[in-house]
Write a protein that holds these residues in place. Structure first.
Motif, PDB file in Angstrom:
ATOM      1  N   ASP A   8      45.396  41.273  42.850  1.00 23.76           N
ATOM      2  CA  ASP A   8      44.751  42.176  41.752  1.00 23.76           C
ATOM      3  C   ASP A   8      43.545  41.540  41.058  1.00 23.76           C
ATOM      4  OD1 ASP A   8      48.016  42.954  41.544  1.00 23.76           O
ATOM      5  OD2 ASP A   8      46.750  44.692  41.523  1.00 23.76           O
ATOM      6  N   ASP A  48      44.565  45.025  45.869  1.00 30.84           N
ATOM      7  CA  ASP A  48      43.548  45.295  44.850  1.00 30.84           C
ATOM      8  C   ASP A  48      42.621  44.160  44.700  1.00 30.84           C
ATOM      9  OD1 ASP A  48      44.903  47.511  44.610  1.00 30.84           O
ATOM     10  OD2 ASP A  48      45.686  47.284  42.685  1.00 30.84           O
ATOM     11  N   ASN A  83      46.258  49.685  46.508  1.00 30.37           N
ATOM     12  CA  ASN A  83      45.915  50.877  46.302  1.00 30.37           C
ATOM     13  C   ASN A  83      44.684  51.343  45.963  1.00 30.37           C
ATOM     14  OD1 ASN A  83      47.225  49.928  43.754  1.00 30.37           O
ATOM     15  ND2 ASN A  83      46.900  51.771  43.046  1.00 30.37           N
ATOM     16  N   HIS A  84      44.038  50.304  45.164  1.00 30.15           N
ATOM     17  CA  HIS A  84      42.584  50.611  45.074  1.00 30.15           C
ATOM     18  C   HIS A  84      41.656  50.290  45.923  1.00 30.15           C
ATOM     19  CE1 HIS A  84      42.779  50.734  40.248  1.00 30.15           C
ATOM     20  NE2 HIS A  84      44.126  50.521  40.598  1.00 30.15           N
ATOM     21  N   HIS A 175      52.157  45.072  48.527  1.00 26.73           N
ATOM     22  CA  HIS A 175      51.547  45.652  47.479  1.00 26.73           C
ATOM     23  C   HIS A 175      52.464  46.804  47.110  1.00 26.73           C
ATOM     24  CE1 HIS A 175      48.069  45.956  44.649  1.00 26.73           C
ATOM     25  NE2 HIS A 175      48.484  47.281  44.495  1.00 26.73           N
ATOM     26  N   HIS A 214      50.221  44.412  42.447  1.00 22.04           N
ATOM     27  CA  HIS A 214      50.120  45.717  41.891  1.00 22.04           C
ATOM     28  C   HIS A 214      50.422  45.577  40.391  1.00 22.04           C
ATOM     29  CE1 HIS A 214      49.713  49.935  41.220  1.00 22.04           C
ATOM     30  NE2 HIS A 214      51.129  49.964  40.910  1.00 22.04           N
TER      31      HIS A 214
END
Ligand code: MN
Length: 384
Positions: A8, A48, A83-84, A175, A214
């Motif tokens: 992240d 991320d 997810n980003h 993730h 995450h």
């Protein structure tokens, strides 16, 4: 065998309209310092990496710099998409990079053997499961029956479990939002509109260490010390009031893990302040480092005109101002002073305040910034 586990990074993230790149650079310099001091066998980065699928150029340049430094120090890097991230872009040149000890997996279901590291006790196999929602998992794995995050994770893990060599130690990067772990309100983007986004920790049976990404709060999951979130690189909202760090994982010959947190600190903190307006202006030395990123809650009972702009003369990074309790939420009409506000964001904030008698919330502001960024990018593309 020793790993550094991080996740992240969200390179390119903004906070209240301000770029955080210099804070991210400071934190990453500290991380590279830990790499120099600890000389780990690998760095694990669990998704991320970027804040957006199409990251800004200066974020790409920063990642390029960090990976080049790690490469020059001979430290293997294992990266998965979160997810980003944009899976395709993040895993650009993955095949040639693999031969340079930079192992990036963007898509789930990618046919890739584990990264194999060795120490005096034998081999450690590092497996990668990047972020997969059920839609992506159905497409990438060619399985029509996947309808939950849990099923998507199971489907990604099944071939890994089946091919897992016996008698060696196994590490997994994933993730995901694991059930029982604690999310931070406003920190992580929801993965699913229906709300059912968690996967069960039981899915990770048989792995000696699970390097998760995450959730932005550092934590172990469900009492398992070897299933860990290291937390984000930096505080990305005012609710992230936990200390940041990178995990140093020392794995023994039997796969047992001893885990230690090495601290990461940006040059500026992200924090809340509560006080009266006049106190803040009169005694700034009492309120900590003045260029920290601040959310200010005023104890004043009446509205203070242009509070945020006047506070910024002393505290340049005040990102929001709210009131504990106002006697009357109504504010008087606009004046010539409003001509000082000039960015679209400031104009909208001022308009919103005029209409509703209160400031935008921090979350609303983040949404608005995203919209304005997208609009600006579209405009730029049209102009090209
Ligand atoms: Mn995420």
């Amino acid at each position: 065998m020793r790993f550094l586990h991080t996740a992240d990074w969200h390179l390119g993230r903004k906070l209240g309209g301000q770029s955080l790149l210099s804070e991210q650079r400071t934190a990453l310099e500290q991380l590279l310092g830990h790499v120099r001091d600890q000389r780990p066998d690998a760095l694990l980065l669990s998704g991320d990496v970027y804040d957006r699928a199409v990251p800004p150029p200066d974020a790409v340049a920063l990642l390029d710099e960090v990976l080049s430094t790690l490469h020059s120090q001979g430290v293997p890097v294992v990266i998965i998409a979160g997810n980003h991230d944009g899976a395709e872009r993040l895993s650009f040149l993955r095949d040639p990079l693999r031969h340079q000890q930079v192992h990036v997996t963007g898509w789930p279901g990618t046919d890739s053997p584990p990264v194999i590291l060795r120490d005096e006790h034998g081999e450690v196999h590092i497996h990668s499961v990047p972020f997969a929602d059920p839609v992506v998992a159905r497409w990438r794995l060619q399985q029509d029956d996947l309808s939950s995050f849990e099923e998507a994770m199971e489907a990604c893990l099944a071939p890994i479990r089946a091919a897992r060599s016996p008698g060696v130690r196994h590490v997994l990067l994933a993730h995901a939002h694991v059930a029982g772990a604690t999310a931070t309100p406003g920190a992580e983007r929801r993965l699913s509109a229906s709300g059912n986004e968690t996967v069960n920790a039981g899915a990770f049976d048989g792995f000696d260490y699970v390097a998760l990404g995450h959730l932005h709060a550092p934590q172990e999951v469900g009492g398992h010390t070897h299933i860990r979130y290291p937390g984000s690189l930096y505080k990305y909202c005012f609710d992230e009031d936990h200390d940041k760090g990178v995990l140093l994982v020392e794995m023994d010959g039997a796969g047992g893990c001893r885990i230690e947190t090495l601290p990461l600190r940006g040059a500026r903190d992200v924090r809340r302040v509560e006080a009266e307006f006049d106190e803040l202006l009169a005694f700034p030395e009492e309120f900590g480092q003045m260029d920290d990123f601040l959310s200010v809650t005023l104890r004043d009972r009446t509205h203070v005109r242009d509070a945020i702009y006047r506070l910024r003369e002393k505290y340049p990074n005040v990102l929001e101002v709210q009131y504990l309790e106002l006697d009357s939420p109504r504010i008087s009409g606009s004046s010539a002073r409003d001509a000082r506000v000039h960015t679209p964001l400031e104009l909208f904030e001022s308009f919103y305040q005029e209409v509703h008698g209160q400031m935008l919330t921090f979350e609303d502001r983040v949404v608005l910034e995203d919209l304005l960024d997208d609009a600006a990018r579209r405009e730029q593309e049209v102009n090209l």
